[in-house]
Design a protein around this motif. Sequence first.
Motif, short mmCIF file in Angstrom:
data_model
loop_
_atom_site.label_atom_id
_atom_site.label_comp_id
_atom_site.label_asym_id
_atom_site.label_seq_id
_atom_site.Cartn_x
_atom_site.Cartn_y
_atom_site.Cartn_z
N LYS A 40 -3.44 44.05 31.68
CA LYS A 40 -3.23 44.37 33.36
C LYS A 40 -1.69 44.55 33.58
CE LYS A 40 -3.58 40.08 35.88
NZ LYS A 40 -2.65 39.33 36.76
N LEU A 42 -1.37 47.39 31.56
CA LEU A 42 -1.77 48.62 31.38
C LEU A 42 -2.69 49.35 32.88
CD1 LEU A 42 -1.54 48.65 27.57
CD2 LEU A 42 -0.38 50.11 29.34
N GLY A 43 -3.17 48.25 33.97
CA GLY A 43 -3.93 48.83 34.49
C GLY A 43 -3.51 49.18 35.58
N ASP A 44 -2.96 50.21 35.39
CA ASP A 44 -2.43 50.73 36.67
C ASP A 44 -2.20 52.22 37.13
OD1 ASP A 44 -0.99 50.61 39.86
OD2 ASP A 44 0.24 51.16 38.21
N PRO A 45 -2.59 52.99 37.25
CA PRO A 45 -2.28 54.22 36.92
C PRO A 45 -1.33 54.88 37.21
CG PRO A 45 -3.54 53.41 38.78
CD PRO A 45 -3.50 52.35 38.37
N VAL A 48 0.47 53.14 33.71
CA VAL A 48 0.14 54.61 32.24
C VAL A 48 0.67 56.14 32.14
CG1 VAL A 48 -2.37 55.80 31.61
CG2 VAL A 48 -2.82 53.03 32.70
N ARG A 49 1.06 56.26 33.32
CA ARG A 49 1.29 57.26 33.46
C ARG A 49 2.91 57.41 32.79
NH1 ARG A 49 -1.44 60.21 37.37
NH2 ARG A 49 -1.02 58.10 38.43
N MET A 52 2.66 57.24 29.16
CA MET A 52 2.62 58.17 28.42
C MET A 52 3.13 58.64 28.67
SD MET A 52 -2.29 58.45 29.39
CE MET A 52 -2.55 59.12 27.98
N ALA A 53 3.79 59.32 29.41
CA ALA A 53 5.25 60.08 30.25
C ALA A 53 5.60 59.57 28.25
CB ALA A 53 5.89 59.76 30.76
N LEU A 70 6.65 59.56 43.02
CA LEU A 70 7.08 58.16 43.21
C LEU A 70 8.61 57.99 43.90
CD1 LEU A 70 3.96 55.09 41.54
CD2 LEU A 70 4.66 56.62 44.58
N VAL B 22 7.20 67.53 30.06
CA VAL B 22 5.71 66.03 30.04
C VAL B 22 4.76 66.42 31.15
CG1 VAL B 22 5.69 64.09 30.23
CG2 VAL B 22 7.73 64.88 29.10
N LEU B 26 0.46 65.60 30.68
CA LEU B 26 0.04 64.74 30.72
C LEU B 26 -1.54 65.17 31.39
CD1 LEU B 26 2.38 62.42 32.72
CD2 LEU B 26 1.54 61.94 30.59
N VAL B 32 -6.09 59.75 34.27
CA VAL B 32 -5.89 58.05 34.30
C VAL B 32 -5.96 57.27 35.01
CG1 VAL B 32 -2.87 57.71 35.58
CG2 VAL B 32 -3.52 59.99 34.17
N ALA B 36 -6.33 53.27 33.42
CA ALA B 36 -6.13 52.19 33.97
C ALA B 36 -6.73 51.64 34.21
CB ALA B 36 -5.33 52.24 35.30
N PHE B 39 -8.27 49.03 31.15
CA PHE B 39 -7.35 48.09 30.97
C PHE B 39 -7.11 46.54 32.09
CE2 PHE B 39 -4.71 51.55 28.50
CZ PHE B 39 -4.91 51.27 26.96
N LYS B 40 -6.72 47.85 33.75
CA LYS B 40 -7.11 46.84 34.85
C LYS B 40 -8.12 45.60 34.14
CE LYS B 40 -6.65 47.45 38.52
NZ LYS B 40 -6.84 48.14 40.02
N GLY B 43 -7.89 43.15 31.56
CA GLY B 43 -6.27 42.16 32.21
C GLY B 43 -6.29 41.17 32.93
#
Lengths: 119, 119
Positions: A40, A42-45, A48-49, A52-53, A70, B22, B26, B32, B36, B39-40, B43
């Motif tokens: 869960k 990892l289940g959000d963009p 994940v970003r 991965m970064a 953000l 970076v 990506l 991405v 996600a 995975f979700k 999750g």
Amino acid sequence: MAELKTDVCSVTAVDAEKVAAVQQKLPQESAVRALAETFKVLGDPTRVRIVMALMLDELCVCDLAALTGLSVSAISHQLRMLRNLKLVKYRRKGKMAYYSLDDEHIEQLIQVAMEHVHE
Amino acid sequence: MAELKTDVCSVTAVDAEKVAAVQQKLPQESAVRALAETFKVLGDPTRVRIVMALMLDELCVCDLAALTGLSVSAISHQLRMLRNLKLVKYRRKGKMAYYSLDDEHIEQLIQVAMEHVHE
DNA sequence: TTAACATTTGAACGATTGCTCAAGTGTTGA
DNA sequence: TCAACACTTGAGCAATCGTTCAAATGTTAA
């Protein structure tokens, strides 16, 4: 009486024997929940970003905010979640907090999932 | 003017060069998001249980409902999600729908995640 | 045909999520 | 000491989620 059901509600389990065999082999409740929690997170963009970064470089909260577009606050909230699940760790250097991955399994997960989405 | 920022909001990106490097590496937005999504879908404890059960045997909706203690409807909704993401497939036999895993990557994902939660 | 059954679907609901905003903590350098 | 800074935290809000319930679909057997 004769029929083997899973009592809770009157579900007519087609193959009660098979169901029982599978049920016995499934990991216990707590393991399933822990597994789901990991996926869960990892289940959000955004997360994940972030992950991965951090596979590419050690970065501070500010860097990650710039990278994703953000707010610093939003990133900090997400990092806390990743920290709690032991996916990332950080070191303090003055005012800064430099984040990096905490576990080699995460990169594997990303890798395998990438293969899946690319058919 | 002189300062290199990520314009959107006035985030003081500490290391703009590192961030740019970076960011370039990506994967793109859509990748991405797909990652996600995968995975979700894993999750959630119910879906993890479904997937792990299907790792052990081919099962019908009724079996899975009995196994998890949830309603047939709830299971069907979850199976649709797993189907849409190509994690499970099914074959019809009369009224029944027998579900199984659609992708060998899923078992790998579960495997690696299990290693992570067991420290 | 019809009734029974396995499954799917849509609406609705409470719970959870991911963000923003405002306020807080702790460190640095003037 | 103090203001500036990097980050964290808590409250609040709209959006999404996971379930239930009722109704629909499609298959089988009488």
